[in-house]
Write a protein that holds these residues in place. Structure first.
Motif, PDB file in Angstrom:
ATOM      1  N   MET A 264       0.853  -1.191   0.000  1.00 24.16           N
ATOM      2  CA  MET A 264       0.000   0.000   0.000  1.00 24.16           C
ATOM      3  C   MET A 264       0.887   1.238   0.000  1.00 24.16           C
ATOM      4  O   MET A 264       2.075   1.176   0.328  1.00 24.16           O
ATOM      5  N   THR A 265       0.299   2.366  -0.378  1.00 20.55           N
ATOM      6  CA  THR A 265       0.991   3.641  -0.277  1.00 20.55           C
ATOM      7  C   THR A 265       0.102   4.641   0.443  1.00 20.55           C
ATOM      8  O   THR A 265      -1.115   4.670   0.256  1.00 20.55           O
ATOM      9  N   THR A 266       0.747   5.457   1.259  1.00 17.91           N
ATOM     10  CA  THR A 266       0.023   6.547   1.909  1.00 17.91           C
ATOM     11  C   THR A 266      -0.238   7.668   0.909  1.00 17.91           C
ATOM     12  O   THR A 266       0.253   7.641  -0.229  1.00 17.91           O
ATOM     13  N   GLU A 267      -0.986   8.624   1.339  1.00 17.10           N
ATOM     14  CA  GLU A 267      -1.066   9.872   0.605  1.00 17.10           C
ATOM     15  C   GLU A 267       0.310  10.544   0.641  1.00 17.10           C
ATOM     16  O   GLU A 267       1.165  10.179   1.460  1.00 17.10           O
ATOM     17  N   PRO A 268       0.601  11.515  -0.234  1.00 17.14           N
ATOM     18  CA  PRO A 268       1.876  12.237  -0.131  1.00 17.14           C
ATOM     19  C   PRO A 268       2.009  12.886   1.245  1.00 17.14           C
ATOM     20  O   PRO A 268       1.077  13.518   1.736  1.00 17.14           O
ATOM     21  N   LEU A 269       3.170  12.692   1.858  1.00 18.46           N
ATOM     22  CA  LEU A 269       3.427  13.245   3.187  1.00 18.46           C
ATOM     23  C   LEU A 269       4.227  14.541   3.078  1.00 18.46           C
ATOM     24  O   LEU A 269       4.930  14.759   2.078  1.00 18.46           O
ATOM     25  N   ALA A 270       4.132  15.361   4.099  1.00 19.43           N
ATOM     26  CA  ALA A 270       4.957  16.570   4.138  1.00 19.43           C
ATOM     27  C   ALA A 270       6.419  16.168   4.060  1.00 19.43           C
ATOM     28  O   ALA A 270       6.832  15.188   4.706  1.00 19.43           O
ATOM     29  N   PRO A 271       7.241  16.878   3.283  1.00 17.63           N
ATOM     30  CA  PRO A 271       8.654  16.495   3.138  1.00 17.63           C
ATOM     31  C   PRO A 271       9.363  16.302   4.470  1.00 17.63           C
ATOM     32  O   PRO A 271      10.132  15.351   4.634  1.00 17.63           O
ATOM     33  N   GLU A 272       9.100  17.190   5.439  1.00 21.75           N
ATOM     34  CA  GLU A 272       9.788  17.056   6.723  1.00 21.75           C
ATOM     35  C   GLU A 272       9.345  15.799   7.470  1.00 21.75           C
ATOM     36  O   GLU A 272      10.136  15.202   8.218  1.00 21.75           O
ATOM     37  N   LEU A 273       8.107  15.327   7.249  1.00 17.54           N
ATOM     38  CA  LEU A 273       7.641  14.115   7.911  1.00 17.54           C
ATOM     39  C   LEU A 273       8.287  12.882   7.302  1.00 17.54           C
ATOM     40  O   LEU A 273       8.830  12.033   8.028  1.00 17.54           O
ATOM     41  N   ILE A 274       8.240  12.737   5.983  1.00 18.50           N
ATOM     42  CA  ILE A 274       8.815  11.551   5.359  1.00 18.50           C
ATOM     43  C   ILE A 274      10.326  11.499   5.579  1.00 18.50           C
ATOM     44  O   ILE A 274      10.905  10.433   5.787  1.00 18.50           O
ATOM     45  N   GLU A 275      10.988  12.654   5.602  1.00 22.44           N
ATOM     46  CA  GLU A 275      12.427  12.681   5.862  1.00 22.44           C
ATOM     47  C   GLU A 275      12.739  12.310   7.299  1.00 22.44           C
ATOM     48  O   GLU A 275      13.789  11.723   7.579  1.00 22.44           O
ATOM     49  N   SER A 276      11.836  12.604   8.215  1.00 21.63           N
ATOM     50  CA  SER A 276      12.065  12.215   9.602  1.00 21.63           C
ATOM     51  C   SER A 276      11.913  10.710   9.795  1.00 21.63           C
ATOM     52  O   SER A 276      12.562  10.113  10.657  1.00 21.63           O
ATOM     53  N   LEU A 277      11.080  10.069   8.977  1.00 24.60           N
ATOM     54  CA  LEU A 277      10.881   8.628   9.081  1.00 24.60           C
ATOM     55  C   LEU A 277      12.044   7.852   8.480  1.00 24.60           C
ATOM     56  O   LEU A 277      12.512   6.858   9.060  1.00 24.60           O
ATOM     57  N   LEU A 278      12.500   8.277   7.324  1.00 26.76           N
ATOM     58  CA  LEU A 278      13.566   7.570   6.584  1.00 26.76           C
ATOM     59  C   LEU A 278      14.604   8.590   6.138  1.00 26.76           C
ATOM     60  O   LEU A 278      14.659   8.986   4.971  1.00 26.76           O
ATOM     61  N   PRO A 279      15.469   9.027   7.069  1.00 31.94           N
ATOM     62  CA  PRO A 279      16.373  10.157   6.802  1.00 31.94           C
ATOM     63  C   PRO A 279      17.348   9.930   5.647  1.00 31.94           C
ATOM     64  O   PRO A 279      17.683  10.873   4.921  1.00 31.94           O
ATOM     65  N   ALA A 280      17.821   8.698   5.474  1.00 33.66           N
ATOM     66  CA  ALA A 280      18.819   8.423   4.436  1.00 33.66           C
ATOM     67  C   ALA A 280      18.187   8.054   3.103  1.00 33.66           C
ATOM     68  O   ALA A 280      18.898   7.879   2.106  1.00 33.66           O
ATOM     69  N   ASN A 281      16.854   7.931   3.076  1.00 30.15           N
ATOM     70  CA  ASN A 281      16.130   7.493   1.885  1.00 30.15           C
ATOM     71  C   ASN A 281      16.572   6.109   1.418  1.00 30.15           C
ATOM     72  O   ASN A 281      16.572   5.807   0.223  1.00 30.15           O
ATOM     73  N   TYR A 282      16.981   5.257   2.371  1.00 26.96           N
ATOM     74  CA  TYR A 282      17.247   3.857   2.065  1.00 26.96           C
ATOM     75  C   TYR A 282      15.923   3.097   2.125  1.00 26.96           C
ATOM     76  O   TYR A 282      15.014   3.460   2.878  1.00 26.96           O
ATOM     77  N   CYS A 283      15.809   2.022   1.347  1.00 21.69           N
ATOM     78  CA  CYS A 283      14.685   1.113   1.531  1.00 21.69           C
ATOM     79  C   CYS A 283      14.981   0.224   2.736  1.00 21.69           C
ATOM     80  O   CYS A 283      16.140   0.023   3.111  1.00 21.69           O
ATOM     81  N   VAL A 284      13.924  -0.298   3.337  1.00 21.09           N
ATOM     82  CA  VAL A 284      14.067  -1.093   4.558  1.00 21.09           C
ATOM     83  C   VAL A 284      13.347  -2.427   4.386  1.00 21.09           C
ATOM     84  O   VAL A 284      12.244  -2.489   3.829  1.00 21.09           O
ATOM     85  N   GLU A 285      13.982  -3.477   4.878  1.00 22.94           N
ATOM     86  CA  GLU A 285      13.401  -4.816   4.898  1.00 22.94           C
ATOM     87  C   GLU A 285      13.766  -5.424   6.237  1.00 22.94           C
ATOM     88  O   GLU A 285      14.930  -5.388   6.637  1.00 22.94           O
ATOM     89  N   ASP A 286      12.784  -5.977   6.965  1.00 19.32           N
ATOM     90  CA  ASP A 286      13.147  -6.568   8.247  1.00 19.32           C
ATOM     91  C   ASP A 286      13.547  -8.030   8.076  1.00 19.32           C
ATOM     92  O   ASP A 286      13.458  -8.588   6.978  1.00 19.32           O
ATOM     93  N   ALA A 287      14.020  -8.646   9.164  1.00 19.89           N
ATOM     94  CA  ALA A 287      14.635  -9.962   9.082  1.00 19.89           C
ATOM     95  C   ALA A 287      13.710 -11.098   9.486  1.00 19.89           C
ATOM     96  O   ALA A 287      14.156 -12.228   9.633  1.00 19.89           O
ATOM     97  N   ASN A 288      12.413 -10.822   9.663  1.00 19.88           N
ATOM     98  CA  ASN A 288      11.481 -11.885  10.002  1.00 19.88           C
ATOM     99  C   ASN A 288      11.198 -12.784   8.806  1.00 19.88           C
ATOM    100  O   ASN A 288      11.392 -12.391   7.651  1.00 19.88           O
ATOM    101  N   TYR A 289      10.737 -14.000   9.088  1.00 17.31           N
ATOM    102  CA  TYR A 289      10.416 -14.943   8.015  1.00 17.31           C
ATOM    103  C   TYR A 289       9.318 -14.367   7.122  1.00 17.31           C
ATOM    104  O   TYR A 289       9.425 -14.385   5.896  1.00 17.31           O
ATOM    105  N   ILE A 290       8.233 -13.887   7.715  1.00 12.21           N
ATOM    106  CA  ILE A 290       7.211 -13.147   6.975  1.00 12.21           C
ATOM    107  C   ILE A 290       7.478 -11.677   7.271  1.00 12.21           C
ATOM    108  O   ILE A 290       7.126 -11.166   8.329  1.00 12.21           O
TER     109      ILE A 290
END
Length: 432
Positions: A264-290
């Motif tokens: 899913m995708t959210t609506e466009p977020l304020a630049p300062e909000l999305i940058e606070s969530l993912l400062p380096a603009n890296y994609c993230v994947e966790d290490a769980n099986y699912i």
């Protein structure tokens, strides 16, 4: 910016389809034609092979049942994750050190192919470098350290462990105990990538027909691929339908299971909000099986994926499955609107290793990237092209790997796999 999917018919109702750069509809095949190679499927594998072959001067026809990138290639999380769905140490244990060394030598090539083609053909697909693997437990951190050490034996120098105190450089959440970055990873708009590669192949003479589901394949010294309104006679046929191939070739389909994942995708977020969530603009994947996976988009949305549906079955409420996990990671998004939610199937093999082979001397196939398809499809598509061009050394390495059908056949493969997934999910929850 407002997006619509109504002007891009034939695709699922995704943000990718709505924001696609190229919404042209290619014609369906009508009548008889010939080519050096006929490719079934216009996803990453088929288009990668087509571009490789066109660059080598071959005439190529691609037949797509729906639209270019209709399946997993145009619906996935858009993450460039290097390697395979099983690590190189596991591959060595199963198939021997020699095979692991050979597959290890290819394991970074998929990402390199993507970056090279984006640069060479000027493909506008929002390519961004950098990926972060997130660990919930000390056990997962130790596994990442072992994974890093093994990767480095195969020449991967882009990995770096991240302690808990530095997780906030990449993702602002309290959920993780640490992690690992991959500077050779990254993320893209996958539908725009496959559309750009298709356009590049067309510029070299490739003919791509959409709305041209294959209804039959006559094997022989000069195979013939048939659709409802036409046929292609070719010297070679490449079968690249993956999870959307059934029921054309049951001898292939029995070796894979369609599995759905939800995004899913959210609506466009304020630049300062999305940058606070993912400062380096890296994609993230966790290490769980699912696992959960997420990233920023070019227009400041949070794209968040996860969940799993064996057999390709989707939950009734896609957002209801994904949104609670997003809020565990980012509770500050509780009032944010979700603009798009969709699912797509990928092909899972019993071994979680891609399955390549020959149905005859003239018919080759590749499928079953098992959740690591963005990079692996590009690699294996190129290898298919090499093979029919007379350089089958790398193809033969992959084709030599044993790949068994799922136990229980079509009736019991789903419940047996669900039982296994439940067990590994329980281990994740218990941290064992």
């Amino acid at each position: 910016m407002a997006f619509k999917t109504a002007d891009n018919p034939g695709h699922t109702n995704s943000w990718y389809a709505a924001s696609a750069k190229d919404k042209r509809i290619r014609p369906a095949l009508e009548g008889e034609t010939e080519a050096d190679i006929c490719i079934i499927g216009a996803g990453f594998t088929g288009v990668s092979a087509a571009l490789e072959l066109c660059e080598r001067g071959y005439s190529v026809v691609v037949l797509e049942a729906a639209r270019i990138g209709f399946g997993a290639s145009g619906r996935n999380g858009g993450q460039i994750v290097n390697g395979y769905s099983r690590d190189l140490a596991t591959i060595a244990g199963r198939y021997g050190r020699d095979k692991a060394v050979k597959l290890g030598a290819m394991s970074l090539e998929g990402g390199e192919i993507i970056r090279s083609r984006v640069a060479k053909y000027g493909i506008d697909c929002d390519l961004v470098a950098g990926g972060f693997f997130a660990a919930f437990t000390e056990k997962q951190i130790r596994e990442m350290e072992a994974h890093k050490a093994d990767w480095e034996k195969h020449g991967h120098a882009g990995l770096e462990m991240v302690p808990k105190a530095e997780v906030g450089k990449y993702v602002k959440t309290d959920r993780y105990a640490g992690g690992m970055i991959d500077r050779l990873g990254g993320h893209i708009h996958p539908l725009n990538l496959v559309l750009g590669e298709a356009a590049a192949a067309e510029s070299l003479g490739c003919r791509i027909f959409e709305g041209s589901r294959v209804t039959g394949l006559d094997m022989g010294d000069k195979p013939v691929v048939r659709t409802a309104k036409g046929s292609v006679k070719a010297s070679y046929v490449l079968v690249c339908g993956n999870a959307y191939l059934a029921p054309l070739l049951p001898e292939i389909h029995g070796h894979m299971m369609p599995v759905s994942s939800q995004v899913m995708t959210t609506e466009p977020l304020a630049p300062e909000l999305i940058e606070s969530l993912l400062p380096a603009n890296y994609c993230v994947e966790d290490a769980n099986y699912i696992l959960d996976y997420y990233r920023r988009t070019a227009d400041n949305r949070l794209l968040y994926g996860g969940g799993i549906g064996y057999g390709g079955h989707d939950p009734k409420d896609l957002t209801g499955v994904i949104r609670p996990n997003m809020l565990k990671t980012f509770p500050q998004l509780k009032d944010v609107k979700i603009d798009y939610a969709w699912s797509g199937n990928f092909a899972l093999t019993l071994t979680r290793i891609p399955h390549m082979g020959r149905l005859s001397d003239k018919v080759y196939f590749s499928h079953g990237d098992s959740g690591h398809g963005v990079t692996t499809t590009h690699l294996l598509g190129k290898i298919l092209g090499e093979a029919v061009a007379g350089h089958a050394e790398r193809f033969d390495i992959w084709a030599s790997l044993p790949n068994l059908p799922f136990p229980g056949g079509r009736t019991f493969r789903v419940p047996l796999t669900v039982l296994g997934a439940w067990w590994y999910g329980l281990r994740d929850r218990l941290g064992i």
